[in-house]
Design a protein around this motif. Structure first.
Motif, mmCIF file in Angstrom:
data_model
loop_
_atom_site.group_PDB
_atom_site.id
_atom_site.type_symbol
_atom_site.label_atom_id
_atom_site.label_comp_id
_atom_site.label_asym_id
_atom_site.label_seq_id
_atom_site.Cartn_x
_atom_site.Cartn_y
_atom_site.Cartn_z
ATOM 1 N N ILE A 129 0.400 -1.395 0.075
ATOM 2 C CA ILE A 129 0.242 0.006 0.015
ATOM 3 C C ILE A 129 0.715 1.303 0.174
ATOM 4 O O ILE A 129 2.146 0.923 0.801
ATOM 5 N N GLN A 130 0.354 2.491 -0.962
ATOM 6 C CA GLN A 130 0.397 3.616 -0.582
ATOM 7 C C GLN A 130 -0.610 4.157 1.091
ATOM 8 O O GLN A 130 -1.298 4.493 0.806
ATOM 9 N N LEU A 131 -0.085 5.225 1.358
ATOM 10 C CA LEU A 131 -0.177 5.801 2.214
ATOM 11 C C LEU A 131 0.305 7.846 1.967
ATOM 12 O O LEU A 131 0.920 8.107 1.432
ATOM 13 N N LEU A 132 -0.612 8.569 2.473
ATOM 14 C CA LEU A 132 -0.367 10.247 2.062
ATOM 15 C C LEU A 132 -1.517 11.443 2.906
ATOM 16 O O LEU A 132 -2.324 10.326 3.363
ATOM 17 N N ALA A 133 -0.957 11.755 3.697
ATOM 18 C CA ALA A 133 -1.367 12.539 4.495
ATOM 19 C C ALA A 133 -1.596 13.627 4.202
ATOM 20 O O ALA A 133 -2.730 14.667 4.934
ATOM 21 N N GLN A 134 -1.124 14.482 3.303
ATOM 22 C CA GLN A 134 -1.350 15.840 2.873
ATOM 23 C C GLN A 134 -2.437 16.151 1.184
ATOM 24 O O GLN A 134 -0.779 15.730 0.315
ATOM 25 N N PHE A 135 -3.162 16.688 0.868
ATOM 26 C CA PHE A 135 -3.832 16.920 -0.665
ATOM 27 C C PHE A 135 -3.574 18.207 -1.058
ATOM 28 O O PHE A 135 -3.863 18.334 -1.871
ATOM 29 N N THR A 136 -2.741 19.147 -0.748
ATOM 30 C CA THR A 136 -2.686 20.504 -1.012
ATOM 31 C C THR A 136 -1.327 21.039 -0.896
ATOM 32 O O THR A 136 -0.519 20.680 0.138
ATOM 33 N N THR A 137 -0.886 21.390 -1.152
ATOM 34 C CA THR A 137 1.337 21.901 -1.215
ATOM 35 C C THR A 137 0.656 23.813 -1.316
ATOM 36 O O THR A 137 1.672 23.852 -0.995
ATOM 37 N N LYS A 138 -0.163 24.641 -1.331
ATOM 38 C CA LYS A 138 -0.448 25.251 -1.773
ATOM 39 C C LYS A 138 -1.654 26.108 -1.993
ATOM 40 O O LYS A 138 -2.814 25.174 -1.614
ATOM 41 N N SER B 284 4.779 -9.518 5.588
ATOM 42 C CA SER B 284 4.159 -8.730 4.292
ATOM 43 C C SER B 284 3.500 -7.432 4.424
ATOM 44 O O SER B 284 3.084 -7.395 2.759
ATOM 45 N N TYR B 285 3.562 -7.060 5.316
ATOM 46 C CA TYR B 285 3.214 -5.866 5.466
ATOM 47 C C TYR B 285 3.496 -4.674 5.488
ATOM 48 O O TYR B 285 3.490 -3.821 4.470
ATOM 49 N N GLY B 286 4.654 -5.018 5.134
ATOM 50 C CA GLY B 286 6.156 -3.689 5.476
ATOM 51 C C GLY B 286 6.314 -2.223 4.690
ATOM 52 O O GLY B 286 7.382 -1.967 4.221
ATOM 53 N N ALA B 287 6.238 -3.525 3.019
ATOM 54 C CA ALA B 287 6.927 -2.529 1.880
ATOM 55 C C ALA B 287 5.957 -1.166 1.460
ATOM 56 O O ALA B 287 4.595 -1.505 0.989
ATOM 57 N N ILE B 288 5.765 -0.228 2.147
ATOM 58 C CA ILE B 288 4.653 0.830 2.376
ATOM 59 C C ILE B 288 5.669 2.199 1.735
ATOM 60 O O ILE B 288 7.069 2.250 1.972
ATOM 61 N N GLN B 289 5.288 2.418 0.562
ATOM 62 C CA GLN B 289 5.551 3.650 0.153
ATOM 63 C C GLN B 289 4.587 5.077 0.475
ATOM 64 O O GLN B 289 3.361 5.033 0.894
ATOM 65 N N LYS B 290 4.903 6.337 0.440
ATOM 66 C CA LYS B 290 3.629 7.557 0.240
ATOM 67 C C LYS B 290 3.547 7.483 -0.780
ATOM 68 O O LYS B 290 4.275 7.365 -2.472
ATOM 69 N N TYR B 291 2.452 7.908 -1.189
ATOM 70 C CA TYR B 291 1.579 8.037 -2.380
ATOM 71 C C TYR B 291 2.605 9.300 -2.696
ATOM 72 O O TYR B 291 2.838 10.234 -1.755
ATOM 73 N N PRO B 292 2.186 10.229 -4.435
ATOM 74 C CA PRO B 292 3.301 10.748 -4.831
ATOM 75 C C PRO B 292 2.304 11.981 -4.324
ATOM 76 O O PRO B 292 1.288 12.675 -4.493
ATOM 77 N N THR B 293 3.049 13.649 -4.344
ATOM 78 C CA THR B 293 2.902 14.324 -3.831
ATOM 79 C C THR B 293 2.033 15.027 -4.459
ATOM 80 O O THR B 293 2.136 14.900 -6.403
ATOM 81 N N VAL B 294 0.874 15.409 -4.519
ATOM 82 C CA VAL B 294 -0.534 16.291 -4.802
ATOM 83 C C VAL B 294 -0.741 17.546 -4.629
ATOM 84 O O VAL B 294 -0.841 17.628 -3.305
ATOM 85 N N LEU C 227 -5.167 8.735 2.743
ATOM 86 C CA LEU C 227 -5.393 8.209 1.205
ATOM 87 C C LEU C 227 -4.454 6.586 2.250
ATOM 88 O O LEU C 227 -3.371 6.610 2.239
ATOM 89 N N ILE C 228 -5.532 5.417 1.625
ATOM 90 C CA ILE C 228 -4.670 4.284 1.465
ATOM 91 C C ILE C 228 -5.343 3.976 -0.052
ATOM 92 O O ILE C 228 -5.571 3.776 -0.475
#
Length: 433
Positions: free
Chosen positions: A293-302, A340-350, A369-370
């Protein structure tokens, strides 16, 4: 399904009839590249039999409500453009003295395992037990298990073929806009899904919106009012879409996104969680594990400045900090007990103020975001089961941490240290873009 028009929008008159509950209706699947588009291999044999149709999902939700002894209340909060009911499963009300969490899934009709995972989480909370009691004593949890039933129910040559997009045709004159006004950039007039016949692949599509780009941070925004006041201004904004690609909030044309916005306003959640699918990635050059899975915490950068109200929306640093803490709890829960759960990335910056989580976060709600890897036709049933766990484990960890207050002590640096998005793998075995 009986439908009626109300104020120009399609609404159902109640639950689907009992006869429809037994009807065989298409289920869903398909996969997405990183970060946004569909990924179906040219000669891929698709299989959808194991997944719930809209009618089967409704029947399941009714069963869970009945078995919950009052812990869950099922309500219809809107309807899709084609008239399918939109359901919310409420564990608790919107009591301001409790923490409040919204979990929603399948805003893209071809992204499926989040719905399956959400249903299993509902079953767990509905069944009671000490863990469920500990959570529900302190936290109200609302689930929206499928926001895009139209894309889910899509057919190709009479067979199930779910699509990312909703079903809704752009007609500017019908909306009161000048003829020839551009559709929003997230509207797809042709569709981008690839179907197959006996002679090989064919391209086809049903017009619709990417619902996850059709939100606005002003929960009171009404595009119909703006069109009534100044249709030329609305048309001008739409005609400037160009390379917009999400950096501007959207105009909320879809009944599905209007309904979800109203529900979000009603709950006013402390935390919102959105479950999606994505493509395939390797963790790093030194670690070739497939990212689960990928995770993301931030959805706006400006900051976002609304061209109608001239109001500026910006992300509150405290909301971002809590979002990172929520994601840190999720990440650490997947590092324990099962490698097997351990391979996790951040989702790309958006920078998506017009996405669901983007608009919600700009209103003061912490977000997560998951993105589950692959899709059911690219993965076997055993791996699908494992991937549902990679969604369920972090969601339960977050709910527990909100209930006991430990989320406040989570370390934002844990989130910051999650490996960045990298090494996408294309359908042909190369790297995607």
């Amino acid at each position: 399904m009986k439908k009626k028009k109300v104020l120009g929008y399609i609404l159902t008159t109640g639950l689907i009839s009992a006869s429809l509950l037994g009807t065989t209706v298409p289920s869903f699947a398909d996969s997405t590249t990183t970060p946004n588009g569909p990924w179906v291999q040219d000669e891929q044999n698709l299989s959808f039999e194991s997944l719930m149709s809209n009618e089967q999902l409704e029947k399941k939700l009714i069963q869970i409500e009945k078995a919950s002894n009052g812990r869950m209340v099922l309500e219809q909060f809107g309807a899709s453009n084609d008239g399918y009911p939109l359901y919310v499963s409420k564990f608790g009300d919107n009591d301001p003295d409790k923490k409040r969490v919204l979990i929603y899934t399948q805003i893209h009709g071809n992204e499926t395992l989040g719905t399956e995972a959400a249903v299993e989480l509902m079953q767990k909370l509905a069944a009671g037990g000490q863990e469920a009691k500990n959570i529900l004593d302190k936290v109200s949890v609302w689930f929206v298990p499928r926001i895009n039933p139209d894309g889910t129910a899509n057919l190709y040559e009479g067979k199930p073929f779910p699509t990312r997009y909703s079903h809704q045709t752009w007609n500017p004159e019908e909306l009161g806009l000048p003829s020839g006004t551009n559709a929003p950039w997230y509207y797809n007039a042709e569709g981008s899904e690839r179907g197959q016949n006996n002679e090989g692949k064919v391209v086809y599509g049903i017009p619709g919106f990417d619902l996850n780009r059709d939100f606005h941070p002003d929960y009171e925004f009404d595009v119909s009012e703006e069109i009534s006041k100044d249709p030329a201004k609305v048309a001008s904004i739409l005609n400037e879409r160009g390379t917009n690609n999400g950096s501007r909030a959207s105009l909320v044309f879809s009944p599905e996104t209007r309904a979800l916005t109203k529900l979000v306003k009603e709950l006013n959640p402390d935390v919102a969680i959105d479950l999606h699918h994505r493509g395939f990635n390797r963790l790093s050059e030194d670690d070739s594990r497939s990212v689960s899975i990928q995770l993301l915490a931030q959805f706006t950068t400006k900051p976002y400045r609304d061209p109608f109200s001239e109001k500026t929306y910006d992300l509150d640093p405290e909301v971002l900090a809590l979002s990172k803490k929520v994601n840190a709890v999720a990440y650490e829960s997947l590092q324990r007990g099962n490698s097997s759960y351990g391979a996790i990335q951040k989702y790309p910056t958006v920078n998506y103020p017009g996405s669901g989580l983007g608009a919600i976060q700009l209103n003061g709600t912490a977000t997560m975001l998951i993105e589950i890897k692959g899709q059911t036709q690219t993965l076997g049933q055993k791996q699908n089961g494992m991937l549902k766990e990679t969604a369920k484990v972090p969601v339960m960890a977050v709910l527990n941490s909100i209930a006991d207050g430990s989320v406040e002590n989570a370390d934002t640096a844990v989130y910051d240290a999650i490996p960045e998005y990298a090494l996408p793998v294309s359908p042909g075995g190369g790297h995607d873009h």
